[in-house]
Enzyme design. Structure first.
Site: not given
Ligand SMILES: [Zn+2]
Length: 257
Positions: A134-135, A138, A189
């Site tokens: 997820h990071e 981003h 997100e």
């Protein structure tokens, strides 16, 4: 108001623009170049690491460090297939020994995960892969640049012209710091969830772990929301969206495992 004024001024001066992100295709307002975002993040990362070192906050747990590195190495190997320029990033991951429930990846691939989130949420390898996926998503999706652009605009007093012209990187270091404390947008997100699960699946990590991870995170919010959730606000339909996403990601996972 200040944000709008500054952005309008920059747009008028031809110093800022809207660009379609090469991975998501979404149009983003960009006030800093990728090179500037990476250089200032590298500075902020070096600073964070040296402070953590001084305070004895860099984890010396060799087994945990190599576990995290093994997982992130597999994600990094797949990141280049999602966003080719990331193949030349100088990736780095630190395990910070603090009770905080947090993890991040700066533009250019400088990452950290905190022992608090690993231990308190009893994260499995698949769950660590989901949070770092997820990071990393981003970063691949240029969300760090977006947040830095917002930070610059909110700090209207900075020497905007010289930042955008690339003459003065030093003023960007605090912006990289501030950007880390700003919340991502809910849209960002959703994107990071979607691409993060895919990245982890390509690296051979179970997509179902994303659902477990966010369920654990929301349970941990009982005693006040974890720091992680203040910078990663939950889209209302996150768990529901993940339930719809996981079956679509399973073939990728099955192929990769
Ligand atoms: Zn996020």
């Amino acid at each position: 108001m200040k944000f709008k004024l500054v952005v309008t001024a920059l747009l008028a001066a031809g110093l800022a623009g809207c660009q379609a992100n090469p991975v998501s295709g979404r149009t983003q307002l960009v006030l800093v170049s990728e090179e500037q975002a990476q250089a200032s993040s590298a500075q902020a990362y070096a600073q964070t690491m040296s402070e953590a070192q001084k305070k004895g906050k860099l984890s010396t747990d060799a087994a945990l460090n190599s576990r995290v590195k093994r997982i992130t190495d597999r994600l990094i190997a797949q990141a280049g297939n999602m966003y080719a320029p990331s193949r030349s990033w100088k990736w780095s991951v630190a395990v910070i020994d603090e009770p905080t429930l947090n993890a991040w990846c700066m533009p250019g691939g400088k990452m950290a995960i905190y022992t608090g989130i690993i231990h308190k949420l009893k994260l499995s390898d698949d769950e660590i892969a989901q949070i770092m996926g997820h990071e990393i998503a981003h970063a691949l999706l240029g969300h760090g640049r977006e947040r830095m652009s917002h930070a610059i605009a909110m700090q209207g007093g900075l020497q905007l012209g010289s930042i955008v012209a690339g003459r003065d990187l030093s003023v960007l270091a605090p912006v990289a710091d501030i950007a880390l404390t700003l919340p991502n947008s809910r849209e960002g997100e959703s994107e990071a969830d979607r691409y993060g699960v895919e990245l982890a699946a390509r690296a051979g990590f179970d997509p179902h772990a994303a659902i477990r991870l966010w369920e654990k995170m929301s349970q941990a919010s009982g005693n006040g929301p974890p720091q992680f959730l203040s910078t990663h606000p939950s889209p209302d339909n996150r768990i529901q969206a993940l339930h719809a996403l996981v079956p679509r990601m399973m073939p990728i996972y099955e192929k990769a495992r």
